[in-house]
Design a protein around this motif. Sequence first.
Motif, PDB file in Angstrom:
ATOM      1  N   THR A 274       7.481   9.550  -4.979  1.00 56.32           N
ATOM      2  CA  THR A 274       6.887   8.903  -3.708  1.00 56.32           C
ATOM      3  C   THR A 274       5.835   8.122  -4.376  1.00 56.32           C
ATOM      4  O   THR A 274       4.985   8.440  -5.184  1.00 56.32           O
ATOM      5  N   PRO A 275       6.192   6.623  -4.194  1.00 56.75           N
ATOM      6  CA  PRO A 275       5.283   5.469  -4.723  1.00 56.75           C
ATOM      7  C   PRO A 275       3.767   5.601  -4.246  1.00 56.75           C
ATOM      8  O   PRO A 275       3.741   5.382  -2.672  1.00 56.75           O
ATOM      9  N   HIS A 276       2.799   5.962  -5.009  1.00 56.39           N
ATOM     10  CA  HIS A 276       1.635   5.980  -4.424  1.00 56.39           C
ATOM     11  C   HIS A 276       0.682   4.846  -4.909  1.00 56.39           C
ATOM     12  O   HIS A 276      -0.341   5.128  -5.507  1.00 56.39           O
ATOM     13  N   SER A 297      -2.798  12.586   1.061  1.00 58.03           N
ATOM     14  CA  SER A 297      -2.301  12.522  -0.343  1.00 58.03           C
ATOM     15  C   SER A 297      -2.284  11.288  -0.851  1.00 58.03           C
ATOM     16  O   SER A 297      -2.565  11.101  -2.133  1.00 58.03           O
ATOM     17  N   TYR A 298      -1.905   9.981  -0.387  1.00 59.59           N
ATOM     18  CA  TYR A 298      -2.208   8.807  -0.808  1.00 59.59           C
ATOM     19  C   TYR A 298      -3.379   8.389  -1.025  1.00 59.59           C
ATOM     20  O   TYR A 298      -3.640   7.720  -2.152  1.00 59.59           O
ATOM     21  N   GLU A 299      -4.579   8.821  -0.385  1.00 52.65           N
ATOM     22  CA  GLU A 299      -5.949   8.357  -0.515  1.00 52.65           C
ATOM     23  C   GLU A 299      -6.493   9.254  -1.758  1.00 52.65           C
ATOM     24  O   GLU A 299      -7.121   8.702  -2.668  1.00 52.65           O
ATOM     25  N   VAL A 300      -5.991  10.513  -1.880  1.00 53.20           N
ATOM     26  CA  VAL A 300      -6.285  11.299  -2.893  1.00 53.20           C
ATOM     27  C   VAL A 300      -5.800  10.584  -4.373  1.00 53.20           C
ATOM     28  O   VAL A 300      -6.417  10.696  -5.234  1.00 53.20           O
ATOM     29  N   SER A 301      -4.551  10.133  -4.459  1.00 50.93           N
ATOM     30  CA  SER A 301      -3.908   9.775  -5.517  1.00 50.93           C
ATOM     31  C   SER A 301      -4.516   8.461  -5.767  1.00 50.93           C
ATOM     32  O   SER A 301      -4.713   8.105  -6.999  1.00 50.93           O
ATOM     33  N   GLN A 302      -5.162   7.571  -4.929  1.00 50.49           N
ATOM     34  CA  GLN A 302      -5.895   6.366  -5.235  1.00 50.49           C
ATOM     35  C   GLN A 302      -7.144   6.839  -6.084  1.00 50.49           C
ATOM     36  O   GLN A 302      -7.546   5.774  -6.708  1.00 50.49           O
ATOM     37  N   ARG A 303      -7.609   7.709  -5.646  1.00 48.88           N
ATOM     38  CA  ARG A 303      -8.923   8.240  -6.440  1.00 48.88           C
ATOM     39  C   ARG A 303      -8.797   8.791  -7.665  1.00 48.88           C
ATOM     40  O   ARG A 303      -9.282   8.474  -8.555  1.00 48.88           O
ATOM     41  N   LYS A 304      -7.700   9.697  -7.846  1.00 48.44           N
ATOM     42  CA  LYS A 304      -7.360  10.228  -9.115  1.00 48.44           C
ATOM     43  C   LYS A 304      -6.952   9.360 -10.248  1.00 48.44           C
ATOM     44  O   LYS A 304      -6.921   9.311 -11.257  1.00 48.44           O
ATOM     45  N   ARG A 305      -5.907   8.261  -9.652  1.00 48.49           N
ATOM     46  CA  ARG A 305      -5.417   7.289 -10.644  1.00 48.49           C
ATOM     47  C   ARG A 305      -6.199   6.765 -11.484  1.00 48.49           C
ATOM     48  O   ARG A 305      -5.947   6.451 -12.631  1.00 48.49           O
ATOM     49  N   LYS A 306      -7.373   6.693 -10.995  1.00 52.44           N
ATOM     50  CA  LYS A 306      -8.488   5.626 -11.802  1.00 52.44           C
ATOM     51  C   LYS A 306      -8.823   6.631 -13.094  1.00 52.44           C
ATOM     52  O   LYS A 306      -9.540   5.938 -13.931  1.00 52.44           O
TER      53      LYS A 306
END
Length: 357
Positions: A274-276, A297-306
């Motif tokens: 799944t592309p986030h 989960s998309y919102e969490v991925s956007q925080r974690k990716r940094k």
Amino acid sequence: MRGEDQKQEAMFSYVSPDKRVPADHPLRGVREMVDTILNEMSPRFGRLYSEVGRPSIAPERLLRALLLQIFYSLRSERLLVEQLQYNLLFRWFVGMDMDEEVWNHAVFSKNRERLLNEEIAEVFFQRVLKQARPYLSDEHFTADGTLLEAWASHKSFRRNDGNGGTPNGNREVDFHGEQRHNDTHQSTTDPEARLYKKSKGSEAKLSYLGHALMENRNGLLVKTMVTEANGTAERDAALLMAEKIPGVKRVTLGGDKNYDTKDFVRELREMNITPHVAQNNRNRASAIDERTTRHLSYEVSQRKRKRIEESFGWMKIIGMLKKVKLRGLEKVGWLFTFVGAAYNLNRLQRLRAAATA
């Protein structure tokens, strides 16, 4: 009462280096993990060396010394060897006695070149991941790339046809106003480096691109690689690393706006990923829509990716990769992987200490 400043030229010490290192020193946890890894790698080391001839520096000691060079940001082997002369902490970590003679820095460099390659660095990296298995996520990941400035100057970037030389010895070349491209020019110092700029408005530098795949739970790197610097390298490398994610269940892969392209998103979905990626809506339509972005989960991925930027920052500042001191794609590749393993060891030591606190 003032004490006397007694000077003593020689003395005996009955305290071992191990006793002098504090019990809670961070390097103790790292040394324990590294010793386990090197014991597992010992049969591989045995196949690399001949049974006759002059003994080399033990590969276990060489790798421990290289880790110290990274952890303490020692810019050269000469400084590393100097520290080993009088730093008891360094001697303890490497495994040297207090009175043992230290190697010459040139001998150390030669032994490092003979031992280390992409295969050894990758094996070491994977052994570190084996130690970190309880802290790894198997569902959520992030991919990103970073610019690695090559050990070459702009003056070495000459025309391939030989017309950009310096006919009169050390006379400088005036390349102002000249259109220089990677297809017509090449560095004479590092031919595999490419002229590249990370973003609009920034200066172009002779560079490589380092890529990493991070698991999102604790920010540990699970895959690294180095490629030529070009406009599509980050997405191409992300797909290659994504293919290596183990398991068959669906996972997520986060990324910045550079990864928001239709081709990249389509290929991820074909791999059951799944592309986030961050949406790029500037003057265009994003490749992902609310079917993906509406999930928590998309919102969490956007925080974690940094958090992957933290690893790049550590590797560049502490690991001295801001400007790599090796030349050639293969050598820069193993160095990037080995520094990534050192970052994981540092991170893992902190996670274990927090778990037992």
